[in-house]
Design a protein around this motif. Structure first.
Motif, PDB file in Angstrom:
ATOM      1  N   ARG A   1      -1.193 -44.378 -42.661  1.00  0.00           N
ATOM      2  CA  ARG A   1      -2.237 -44.078 -44.079  1.00  0.00           C
ATOM      3  C   ARG A   1      -1.369 -43.921 -45.751  1.00  0.00           C
ATOM      4  O   ARG A   1      -1.323 -44.370 -46.529  1.00  0.00           O
ATOM      5  CB  ARG A   1      -2.487 -42.508 -44.761  1.00  0.00           C
ATOM      6  CG  ARG A   1      -2.892 -41.141 -44.067  1.00  0.00           C
ATOM      7  CD  ARG A   1      -4.483 -41.846 -44.410  1.00  0.00           C
ATOM      8  NE  ARG A   1      -4.617 -42.294 -46.032  1.00  0.00           N
ATOM      9  CZ  ARG A   1      -5.671 -43.187 -46.083  1.00  0.00           C
ATOM     10  NH1 ARG A   1      -5.640 -44.203 -44.941  1.00  0.00           N
ATOM     11  NH2 ARG A   1      -5.725 -43.364 -47.247  1.00  0.00           N
TER      12      ARG A   1
ATOM     13  N   ARG B   1      -1.140 -45.801 -49.767  1.00  0.00           N
ATOM     14  CA  ARG B   1      -2.360 -46.009 -49.253  1.00  0.00           C
ATOM     15  C   ARG B   1      -3.708 -45.491 -50.362  1.00  0.00           C
ATOM     16  O   ARG B   1      -3.233 -44.042 -50.923  1.00  0.00           O
ATOM     17  CB  ARG B   1      -2.429 -46.301 -48.839  1.00  0.00           C
ATOM     18  CG  ARG B   1      -2.825 -48.001 -47.958  1.00  0.00           C
ATOM     19  CD  ARG B   1      -2.418 -47.508 -46.492  1.00  0.00           C
ATOM     20  NE  ARG B   1      -3.755 -47.772 -45.985  1.00  0.00           N
ATOM     21  CZ  ARG B   1      -3.682 -47.899 -44.164  1.00  0.00           C
ATOM     22  NH1 ARG B   1      -2.680 -47.793 -43.653  1.00  0.00           N
ATOM     23  NH2 ARG B   1      -5.418 -48.530 -44.033  1.00  0.00           N
TER      24      ARG B   1
ATOM     25  N   ALA C   1     -14.887 -41.812 -45.474  1.00  0.00           N
ATOM     26  CA  ALA C   1     -15.470 -42.905 -44.449  1.00  0.00           C
ATOM     27  C   ALA C   1     -16.585 -42.756 -43.861  1.00  0.00           C
ATOM     28  O   ALA C   1     -17.049 -43.914 -44.247  1.00  0.00           O
ATOM     29  CB  ALA C   1     -14.230 -43.140 -43.651  1.00  0.00           C
TER      30      ALA C   1
ATOM     31  N   LEU D   1     -19.987 -41.498 -41.661  1.00  0.00           N
ATOM     32  CA  LEU D   1     -20.064 -41.446 -40.861  1.00  0.00           C
ATOM     33  C   LEU D   1     -18.843 -41.326 -39.735  1.00  0.00           C
ATOM     34  O   LEU D   1     -18.847 -42.902 -40.578  1.00  0.00           O
ATOM     35  CB  LEU D   1     -21.164 -41.962 -40.418  1.00  0.00           C
ATOM     36  CG  LEU D   1     -22.562 -41.020 -41.239  1.00  0.00           C
ATOM     37  CD1 LEU D   1     -23.953 -41.596 -39.750  1.00  0.00           C
ATOM     38  CD2 LEU D   1     -22.565 -39.590 -41.231  1.00  0.00           C
TER      39      LEU D   1
ATOM     40  N   LEU E   1     -17.719 -44.036 -36.900  1.00  0.00           N
ATOM     41  CA  LEU E   1     -18.505 -45.080 -36.645  1.00  0.00           C
ATOM     42  C   LEU E   1     -18.353 -44.801 -34.768  1.00  0.00           C
ATOM     43  O   LEU E   1     -19.386 -46.161 -34.457  1.00  0.00           O
ATOM     44  CB  LEU E   1     -17.940 -46.568 -36.981  1.00  0.00           C
ATOM     45  CG  LEU E   1     -17.700 -46.604 -38.362  1.00  0.00           C
ATOM     46  CD1 LEU E   1     -16.846 -47.850 -39.225  1.00  0.00           C
ATOM     47  CD2 LEU E   1     -19.278 -47.223 -38.914  1.00  0.00           C
TER      48      LEU E   1
ATOM     49  N   GLY F   1     -21.864 -42.003 -45.339  1.00  0.00           N
ATOM     50  CA  GLY F   1     -21.937 -40.587 -45.123  1.00  0.00           C
ATOM     51  C   GLY F   1     -20.569 -39.831 -46.363  1.00  0.00           C
ATOM     52  O   GLY F   1     -20.944 -39.014 -46.463  1.00  0.00           O
TER      53      GLY F   1
ATOM     54  N   GLU G   1     -24.553 -49.165 -46.149  1.00  0.00           N
ATOM     55  CA  GLU G   1     -25.457 -49.376 -44.418  1.00  0.00           C
ATOM     56  C   GLU G   1     -24.988 -50.677 -44.430  1.00  0.00           C
ATOM     57  O   GLU G   1     -25.309 -51.189 -43.882  1.00  0.00           O
ATOM     58  CB  GLU G   1     -26.622 -48.460 -44.712  1.00  0.00           C
ATOM     59  CG  GLU G   1     -25.449 -46.801 -44.238  1.00  0.00           C
ATOM     60  CD  GLU G   1     -25.594 -46.055 -45.448  1.00  0.00           C
ATOM     61  OE1 GLU G   1     -25.717 -47.061 -47.153  1.00  0.00           O
ATOM     62  OE2 GLU G   1     -25.157 -44.608 -45.574  1.00  0.00           O
TER      63      GLU G   1
ATOM     64  N   TYR H   1     -18.465 -55.020 -37.372  1.00  0.00           N
ATOM     65  CA  TYR H   1     -17.851 -53.929 -38.952  1.00  0.00           C
ATOM     66  C   TYR H   1     -15.979 -53.641 -38.402  1.00  0.00           C
ATOM     67  O   TYR H   1     -15.178 -53.579 -38.703  1.00  0.00           O
ATOM     68  CB  TYR H   1     -19.089 -53.248 -39.257  1.00  0.00           C
ATOM     69  CG  TYR H   1     -18.391 -52.825 -40.652  1.00  0.00           C
ATOM     70  CD1 TYR H   1     -18.437 -53.355 -41.619  1.00  0.00           C
ATOM     71  CD2 TYR H   1     -17.850 -51.374 -40.543  1.00  0.00           C
ATOM     72  CE1 TYR H   1     -17.911 -53.008 -42.824  1.00  0.00           C
ATOM     73  CE2 TYR H   1     -17.003 -50.556 -41.569  1.00  0.00           C
ATOM     74  CZ  TYR H   1     -17.744 -51.156 -42.947  1.00  0.00           C
ATOM     75  OH  TYR H   1     -17.671 -50.783 -44.530  1.00  0.00           O
TER      76      TYR H   1
ATOM     77  N   LYS I   1      -7.954 -56.222 -41.198  1.00  0.00           N
ATOM     78  CA  LYS I   1      -8.231 -56.675 -42.254  1.00  0.00           C
ATOM     79  C   LYS I   1      -6.696 -56.257 -42.856  1.00  0.00           C
ATOM     80  O   LYS I   1      -5.810 -56.263 -43.833  1.00  0.00           O
ATOM     81  CB  LYS I   1      -9.276 -55.692 -43.280  1.00  0.00           C
ATOM     82  CG  LYS I   1      -8.779 -54.360 -43.786  1.00  0.00           C
ATOM     83  CD  LYS I   1      -9.120 -53.090 -44.002  1.00  0.00           C
ATOM     84  CE  LYS I   1      -8.710 -52.098 -44.451  1.00  0.00           C
ATOM     85  NZ  LYS I   1      -9.545 -50.630 -45.055  1.00  0.00           N
ATOM     86  N   LYS I   2      -5.769 -55.252 -41.741  1.00  0.00           N
ATOM     87  CA  LYS I   2      -4.422 -54.901 -42.221  1.00  0.00           C
ATOM     88  C   LYS I   2      -3.543 -56.571 -41.987  1.00  0.00           C
ATOM     89  O   LYS I   2      -3.812 -56.728 -41.035  1.00  0.00           O
ATOM     90  CB  LYS I   2      -3.890 -53.557 -41.419  1.00  0.00           C
ATOM     91  CG  LYS I   2      -4.459 -52.702 -41.618  1.00  0.00           C
ATOM     92  CD  LYS I   2      -4.406 -51.692 -40.020  1.00  0.00           C
ATOM     93  CE  LYS I   2      -5.366 -50.914 -40.069  1.00  0.00           C
ATOM     94  NZ  LYS I   2      -5.658 -50.213 -39.398  1.00  0.00           N
TER      95      LYS I   2
END
Ligand SMILES: CCCCCC/C=C\CC(=O)SCCNC(=O)CCNC(=O)[C@H](O)C(C)(C)COP(=O)(O)OP(=O)(O)OC[C@H]1O[C@@H](n2cnc3c(N)ncnc32)[C@H](O)[C@@H]1OP(=O)(O)O
Length: 325
Positions: A111, A123, A129, A131, A133, A176, A201, A316, A323-324
């Motif tokens: 985190r 962070r 976050a 539902l 995934l 969610g 969504e 996704y 993305k990190k």
């Protein structure tokens, strides 16, 4: 239907007494499952309120286990006649001098990011976050059906709860996560531009179910919902306040105290008149789902099983992973 709900409740309660544990802490009472911590405040015999803290690291996603434990906890509170109000919030990592309750060392590392000097920087917080995934990707239709039934159950129980529900939104709240918030009677969000809230969504290539859309429309109005749903808008606090996704934005360190003081005002209203009013406002929206629950489950299972949708979710998830820096 009523019998089925009662039977399901009994199963959940039995599971709850197996999973849950009670402790006495400084006069306050608390019970905890693995992923939901509930603390109650107030003297015995008097009106008490409960704080439900999500602790499902790393991002408080709504996994099947989390949904089950959440419903068990809510049911316990609904059955406790001394409890009249419940605050939903996240127990995840916070910044500054606040405590880190839920995280293991490994999660804490996860985190955090490193700054240019290699020091660990926490962070931003996460309310939820949304539902999980991984419950919607790479599984079989029976699993999707089971998962969706649990999602519906959570929404129905929150949306129709006789308790006064408030959310203290102390972190990001997409999809969610926003669902949890907009089922509440009142929402207070931390004033941190890194936190966003909304139904995103469409950005994932999926579509919010009709009952969640209805809940959104009831909260922010038809035109705003139509635009925000198509664009998958995630609103920072000031914009969320302007459009009406949240009712108040306050400095981060005041979210809890402010929620408590607003709760006190709501609890000054007689329960019976407030509850009847809430039912009058919400029943038709909930009934719309109740009368077609099974069809909605089948619709979800077949939609999410499509190759094209699985591909979108895969992309996704890859985007999140990469993305990190
Ligand atoms: C008929 C169809 C009906 C569809 C039903 C529609 C209703 C609701 C839909 C949903 O709720 S879908 C979920 C939507 N949620 C999101 O888009 C949020 C995605 N996550 C993020 O944006 C970020 O993770 C965050 C919440 C802003 C946190 O960012 P941070 O940088 O702190 O953490 P990350 O590194 O991104 O994530 C850590 C770790 O968690 C994994 N993860 C993130 N979100 C989810 C999730 N929703 N479900 C499962 N896993 C999630 C992420 O991939 C990372 O995993 P690792 O790479 O560390 O393994």
């Amino acid at each position: 239907m009523a019998m089925a709900l009662r039977a399901a409740s009994r199963v959940l309660l039995r599971a709850g007494s197996r999973l849950g544990r009670r402790e006495a802490v400084d006069g306050a009472r608390r019970f905890a499952n693995k992923r939901v911590l509930v603390e109650t405040e107030g003297a015995a015999g008097a009106t008490r309120i409960a704080v439900m803290k999500f602790r499902n690291p790393p991002v408080n996603s709504l996994s099947l286990d989390f949904l089950t434990e959440f419903v068990i906890s809510l049911e316990k509170l609904e059955n406790d006649k001394s409890i009249r109000g419940v605050i939903l919030t996240s127990d995840s990592l916070k910044r500054g001098n606040q405590t880190k309750v839920a995280a293991t060392e490994k999660t804490e590392e996860k985190r955090a990011t490193r700054d240019h000097g290699g020091r660990l920087q926490e962070r931003p917080g996460i309310f939820s976050a949304g539902l999980d995934l991984l419950e919607m990707y790479g599984r079989n239709p029976a699993h999707y059906a089971e998962y969706w039934k649990a999602v519906q159950e959570l929404w129905l129980r929150l949306y129709l709860s006789s308790l006064t529900l408030m959310s203290a939104i102390n972190g990001a709240s997409p999809a969610g996560g926003c669902l949890l918030a907009i089922t509440c009677d009142y929402r207070i969000m931390a004033d941190n531009p890194k936190y966003t809230i909304g139904l995103n969504e469409s950005l994932l290539g999926i579509v919010a179910p009709f009952w969640l859309k209805d809940n959104y429309v009831n909260t922010i109005g038809h035109r705003a919902a139509e635009r925000a749903l198509q664009l998958g808008t995630l609103f920072p606090p000031a914009e969320a306040l302007k459009v009406g996704v949240v009712d108040e934005v306050v400095p981060e360190d005041q979210v809890h105290s402010k929620t408590l003081s607003v709760m006190a005002k709501w609890l000054a209203i007689p329960d019976h008149s407030r509850q009847l009013t809430k039912t009058m406002m919400r029943k038709a929206t909930a009934d719309n789902l109740i009368k077609q629950r099974e069809a909605d489950i089948q619709n979800f299972a077949s939609f999410i099983s499509r190759d094209s949708i699985q591909k979108s979710l895969h992309m996704y998830l890859e985007k999140l992973k990469h993305k990190k820096g």
